[in-house]
Design a protein around this motif. Structure first.
Motif, PDB file in Angstrom:
ATOM      1  N   SER B  31       0.834  -1.224   0.000  1.00 36.49           N
ATOM      2  CA  SER B  31       0.000   0.000   0.000  1.00 36.49           C
ATOM      3  C   SER B  31       0.854   1.254   0.000  1.00 36.49           C
ATOM      4  CB  SER B  31      -0.924   0.003   1.212  1.00 36.49           C
ATOM      5  OG  SER B  31      -1.864  -1.026   1.139  1.00 36.49           O
ATOM      6  N   TYR B  32       2.122   1.103  -0.374  1.00 37.07           N
ATOM      7  CA  TYR B  32       3.059   2.220  -0.300  1.00 37.07           C
ATOM      8  C   TYR B  32       3.013   3.082  -1.541  1.00 37.07           C
ATOM      9  CZ  TYR B  32       4.907  -0.331   3.710  1.00 37.07           C
ATOM     10  OH  TYR B  32       5.046  -0.985   4.896  1.00 37.07           O
ATOM     11  N   LEU B  33       1.853   3.695  -1.743  1.00 36.90           N
ATOM     12  CA  LEU B  33       1.662   4.511  -2.928  1.00 36.90           C
ATOM     13  C   LEU B  33       1.020   5.833  -2.562  1.00 36.90           C
ATOM     14  CD1 LEU B  33       1.600   3.791  -6.327  1.00 36.90           C
ATOM     15  CD2 LEU B  33      -0.625   4.803  -5.781  1.00 36.90           C
ATOM     16  N   ALA B  34       1.516   6.888  -3.199  1.00 35.05           N
ATOM     17  CA  ALA B  34       0.982   8.230  -2.972  1.00 35.05           C
ATOM     18  C   ALA B  34       0.521   8.841  -4.292  1.00 35.05           C
ATOM     19  CB  ALA B  34       2.041   9.124  -2.343  1.00 35.05           C
ATOM     20  N   TYR B  49      -1.683   9.364   0.596  1.00 30.40           N
ATOM     21  CA  TYR B  49      -0.523   8.534   0.881  1.00 30.40           C
ATOM     22  C   TYR B  49      -0.986   7.190   1.429  1.00 30.40           C
ATOM     23  CZ  TYR B  49      -1.154   9.855   5.794  1.00 30.40           C
ATOM     24  OH  TYR B  49      -1.679  10.041   7.045  1.00 30.40           O
ATOM     25  N   ASP B  50      -0.089   6.220   1.398  1.00 28.28           N
ATOM     26  CA  ASP B  50      -0.442   4.852   1.786  1.00 28.28           C
ATOM     27  C   ASP B  50      -1.727   4.401   1.098  1.00 28.28           C
ATOM     28  OD1 ASP B  50       0.836   4.912   5.230  1.00 28.28           O
ATOM     29  OD2 ASP B  50       1.823   4.621   3.311  1.00 28.28           O
ATOM     30  N   ALA B  51      -1.829   4.747  -0.155  1.00 29.73           N
ATOM     31  CA  ALA B  51      -2.894   4.326  -1.081  1.00 29.73           C
ATOM     32  C   ALA B  51      -4.252   4.982  -0.848  1.00 29.73           C
ATOM     33  CB  ALA B  51      -3.054   2.812  -1.082  1.00 29.73           C
ATOM     34  N   GLN B  89       3.335   7.883  -6.907  1.00 34.07           N
ATOM     35  CA  GLN B  89       4.714   7.642  -6.469  1.00 34.07           C
ATOM     36  C   GLN B  89       4.718   6.453  -5.512  1.00 34.07           C
ATOM     37  OE1 GLN B  89       6.187   9.944  -3.229  1.00 34.07           O
ATOM     38  NE2 GLN B  89       7.708   8.332  -3.025  1.00 34.07           N
ATOM     39  N   ARG B  91       6.856   4.147  -2.591  1.00 33.74           N
ATOM     40  CA  ARG B  91       7.944   4.166  -1.617  1.00 33.74           C
ATOM     41  C   ARG B  91       8.214   2.758  -1.069  1.00 33.74           C
ATOM     42  NH1 ARG B  91       7.696   3.863   3.819  1.00 33.74           N
ATOM     43  NH2 ARG B  91       5.668   3.803   4.828  1.00 33.74           N
ATOM     44  N   SER B  92       7.901   1.766  -1.902  1.00 33.03           N
ATOM     45  CA  SER B  92       8.124   0.393  -1.473  1.00 33.03           C
ATOM     46  C   SER B  92       9.589  -0.003  -1.592  1.00 33.03           C
ATOM     47  CB  SER B  92       7.264  -0.551  -2.321  1.00 33.03           C
ATOM     48  OG  SER B  92       7.536  -1.898  -2.023  1.00 33.03           O
ATOM     49  N   ASN B  93      10.238   0.451  -2.658  1.00 32.34           N
ATOM     50  CA  ASN B  93      11.617   0.056  -2.933  1.00 32.34           C
ATOM     51  C   ASN B  93      12.416   1.228  -3.488  1.00 32.34           C
ATOM     52  OD1 ASN B  93      10.040  -2.658  -3.259  1.00 32.34           O
ATOM     53  ND2 ASN B  93      12.181  -3.246  -3.149  1.00 32.34           N
ATOM     54  N   TRP B  94      13.726   1.174  -3.236  1.00 26.46           N
ATOM     55  CA  TRP B  94      14.630   2.091  -3.933  1.00 26.46           C
ATOM     56  C   TRP B  94      14.870   1.552  -5.347  1.00 26.46           C
ATOM     57  CZ3 TRP B  94      15.255   6.474  -1.495  1.00 26.46           C
ATOM     58  CH2 TRP B  94      15.289   6.511  -0.096  1.00 26.46           C
ATOM     59  N   LEU B  96      13.012   5.302  -5.474  1.00 29.99           N
ATOM     60  CA  LEU B  96      11.650   5.804  -5.494  1.00 29.99           C
ATOM     61  C   LEU B  96      11.308   6.165  -6.938  1.00 29.99           C
ATOM     62  CD1 LEU B  96      11.678   8.140  -2.369  1.00 29.99           C
ATOM     63  CD2 LEU B  96      11.208   5.699  -2.508  1.00 29.99           C
ATOM     64  N   PHE B  98       8.158   7.673  -9.790  1.00 27.22           N
ATOM     65  CA  PHE B  98       6.898   8.346 -10.073  1.00 27.22           C
ATOM     66  C   PHE B  98       6.306   7.781 -11.363  1.00 27.22           C
ATOM     67  CE2 PHE B  98       6.817  11.917  -7.104  1.00 27.22           C
ATOM     68  CZ  PHE B  98       8.143  12.051  -6.739  1.00 27.22           C
TER      69      PHE B  98
END
Lengths: 120, 107
Positions: B31-34, B49-51, B89, B91-94, B96, B98
């Motif tokens: 759910s790491y999506l903005a 953020y966080d979906a 965007q 933020r689950s993995n490097w 980051l 878009f």
């Protein structure tokens, strides 16, 4: 109120260097990770680099690794981006962005952006 | 690198209509999506953020849903100021990443 104010942009020749600064205020700078995000003219957003709240960990996009260096000075509440070996494709508006406590984060506050133009 | 694909690239709607924007990830981001909104000449603004969590001060007409690889930003009734560009965007993995953006334009 959180404020992020970028400076140091301008016109640079290919192969040149530049240092961008971002003066932060309105929050406890040392408690938050920070990042740089750029946007080429007419294009989308590209994450460039991030630094942890304490400055001990740094992260870079592959496109800038080895040429860009992110750093921070908590005594001055300032974030930096040193850019070497500039290329035409580095031409963009560079945004300073405040992340969360974690380095791998979203960005809830952004500066107004500073334009870097790489051209001879 | 996780690739985020936004669709459609352009969405043509009228004020008062419902907008549905999609963001698809090349692998699960949990759910790491903005979602961000960007007006012309301005910095992006965090919307969701966080979906599915609305950022501070964001109107209730903006909502987010999804998890894993498929996410949606919904604007329930478009206001004139909503006709701008939206980015997702992760933020689950490097690194980051878009998405490429969706422009919402007036029909």
């Amino acid at each position: 109120e959180v404020q992020l104010l970028e400076s140091g942009g301008g016109l640079v020749q290919p192969g040149g260097s530049l240092r961008l600064s971002c003066a932060a205020s309105g929050f406890t700078f040392s408690s938050y990770a920070m990042s740089w995000v750029r946007q080429a003219p007419g294009k989308g957003l590209e994450w460039v680099s991030a630094i942890s709240s304490g400055g001990g960990s740094t992260y870079y996009a592959d496109s800038v690794k080895g040429r860009f260096t992110i750093s921070r000075d908590s005594s001055k509440n300032t974030l930096y981006l040193h850019i070497d070996s500039l290329r035409a494709e580095d031409t963009a508006v560079y945004y300073c962005a405040k992340a969360g406590a974690s380095s791998i984060s979203y960005y809830d506050n952004w500066g107004q952006g500073i334009l870097v133009t790489v051209s001879s | 690198e996780i690739v985020l694909t936004q669709s459609p690239a352009t969405l043509s709607l009228s004020p008062g209509e419902r907008a549905t924007l999609s963001c698809r990830a090349s692998q699960s981001v949990s759910s790491y999506l903005a979602w961000y909104q960007q007006r012309r000449g301005q910095a992006p603004r965090l919307l969701i953020y966080d979906a599915s969590k609305r950022a501070t001060g964001i109107p209730a007409r903006f909502s987010g849903s999804g998890s894993g690889t498929d996410f949606t930003l919904t604007i329930s009734s478009l206001e004139p100021e909503d006709f701008v560009v939206y980015y997702c965007q992760q933020r689950s993995n490097w690194p980051l990443t878009f998405g490429g953006g969706t422009k919402v334009e007036i029909k």
